[in-house]
Design a protein around this motif. Sequence first.
Motif, mmCIF file in Angstrom:
data_model
loop_
_atom_site.group_PDB
_atom_site.id
_atom_site.type_symbol
_atom_site.label_atom_id
_atom_site.label_comp_id
_atom_site.label_asym_id
_atom_site.label_seq_id
_atom_site.Cartn_x
_atom_site.Cartn_y
_atom_site.Cartn_z
ATOM 1 N N THR A 99 0.847 -1.199 0.000
ATOM 2 C CA THR A 99 0.000 0.000 0.000
ATOM 3 C C THR A 99 0.876 1.241 0.000
ATOM 4 O OG1 THR A 99 -1.742 -1.138 1.240
ATOM 5 C CG2 THR A 99 -1.798 1.261 1.242
ATOM 6 N N VAL A 100 0.495 2.214 -0.818
ATOM 7 C CA VAL A 100 1.210 3.493 -0.835
ATOM 8 C C VAL A 100 0.235 4.617 -0.509
ATOM 9 C CG1 VAL A 100 3.035 2.819 -2.434
ATOM 10 C CG2 VAL A 100 0.872 3.691 -3.334
ATOM 11 N N GLY A 101 0.781 5.666 0.067
ATOM 12 C CA GLY A 101 -0.001 6.871 0.323
ATOM 13 C C GLY A 101 0.250 7.900 -0.761
ATOM 14 N N ILE A 102 -0.589 8.922 -0.768
ATOM 15 C CA ILE A 102 -0.404 10.052 -1.682
ATOM 16 C C ILE A 102 -0.372 11.323 -0.843
ATOM 17 C CG2 ILE A 102 -1.385 11.406 -3.561
ATOM 18 C CD1 ILE A 102 -2.550 8.982 -4.726
ATOM 19 N N ALA A 103 0.648 12.130 -1.034
ATOM 20 C CA ALA A 103 0.783 13.380 -0.283
ATOM 21 C C ALA A 103 1.263 14.477 -1.215
ATOM 22 C CB ALA A 103 1.757 13.205 0.879
ATOM 23 N N LYS A 104 1.153 15.706 -0.761
ATOM 24 C CA LYS A 104 1.700 16.822 -1.532
ATOM 25 C C LYS A 104 3.221 16.689 -1.591
ATOM 26 C CE LYS A 104 1.556 19.708 2.630
ATOM 27 N NZ LYS A 104 0.965 20.917 3.241
ATOM 28 N N LYS A 105 3.804 17.197 -2.663
ATOM 29 C CA LYS A 105 5.241 16.988 -2.883
ATOM 30 C C LYS A 105 6.090 17.626 -1.791
ATOM 31 C CE LYS A 105 6.001 21.050 -5.862
ATOM 32 N NZ LYS A 105 6.521 21.512 -7.169
ATOM 33 N N GLU A 106 5.534 18.621 -1.076
ATOM 34 C CA GLU A 106 6.295 19.325 -0.040
ATOM 35 C C GLU A 106 6.562 18.472 1.188
ATOM 36 O OE1 GLU A 106 4.360 22.220 -2.700
ATOM 37 O OE2 GLU A 106 3.607 20.513 -1.548
ATOM 38 N N ILE A 107 5.980 17.270 1.247
ATOM 39 C CA ILE A 107 6.188 16.428 2.426
ATOM 40 C C ILE A 107 7.658 16.077 2.625
ATOM 41 C CG2 ILE A 107 5.921 14.192 1.265
ATOM 42 C CD1 ILE A 107 4.350 13.252 3.740
#
Length: 305
Positions: free
Chosen positions: A156-164
Motif C-alpha cells: 500500500t502506498v499513500g499520496i501526499a503533496k510533494k512538499e512532504i
Amino acid sequence: MVDFDMEIAGPESFLKNRRFGSYFDASSELNLNPPSEVAVREEKLEEMKKADAFVDDDGIVAVLVSWIRIVVCFVSMMFTTFIWALIMLVLLPWPYQRIRQGNIYGHVTGKMLMWILGNPMKIEGSEYSDERAIYISNHASPIDIFLIMWLTPTGTVGIAKKEIIFYPLFGQLYVLANHLRIDRSNPRAAIESMKKAAQAVIRNNLSLIIFPEGTRSKDGRLLPFKKGFIHLALQTGRPIVPIILTGTHRAWRKGSLHVRPTPINVKYLPPIRTDNWTADKVEEYAEMIHGVYVKHLPESQRPLL
C-alpha cells in the motif's frame, strides 16, 4: 475544477448512549406537550457530555502519564524511523522492496505506538483488510495515522503533496519508501501527477490509502469529501474499502497533548466496486460514499445539518 487537496494515510461507537423507555408506557399515553427544539438540543448535548465524562480526567497524574506516553511514542518512532531509513538506503535500487519495507515499518511502528498509548481497541471487518483497493478513512486525530500505518496491507502506498519531503526525518522516509507525491501548484500539474500516480498503482499492483476529507476534523465530525480519490478509482478500477474510525477524536483531540484512555473502534466495510463507474458521475459517487460514512458513524461524529 477538480480539487486534489488530499492527505495520506473508514460502526457504532463504544460511547453512544441510547435511551430505551418502556414500550407500554410510551404507547399508553398521549404526549400533549412535546419537548421544544431547544430542549431536545440541550438533552442531546447533555447525553454527549455524559458520554465524554469518563475520558475527561484532567488531573495532574492523568496528564503526566499522558505526556510520558507521548514522549515514549516520539522517541520510539524516531528510533524505528532511523532504522528503516538505513534499510531503505540499502534498497535504493529496488523500488518495490522499499514500498514493502515502508509497509513493514508502518506495521511495526503503528502497532507499537498504539500499544504504548494503551487505548482499548476493537477491530471489525478484518476480512476486507487485505484487498488490492483504495482504502479511505475519516480523520480526526493523530491516532488515525498510527492506525493506518498499522492496519493497511503490505503493498500500500499513500499520496501526499510533494512538499512532504521537507518534513524532518518522516518526510525523507516517506520518499525513500517510494510513496507517491502530487504537485498541487496548479490544476494542470495536479492532474498530471494524479495520472502518474494511477499508472504507478496499476503497474506495480499496489493499493492506496487516502484521507478523503483532505484535512483533520477539529471536533471529530465528518467533513465534506474531496474528489481526488474518486478520480483515482476511475483511473485504476480499484474498489474502495471504507475504514470507519470511531473514538479517536476523543482519545487524542486536536491541539491537545493529553491522550485519554477512550475505547477505539476500527471497522472495515465491504469493498465498493468502481470498475463500472463513469466520469460524468464524480459528484454522485463522492456523495454516495460520504453517505456511507454518515450512516456508520455515531451521532457525535456525523456532520451537523
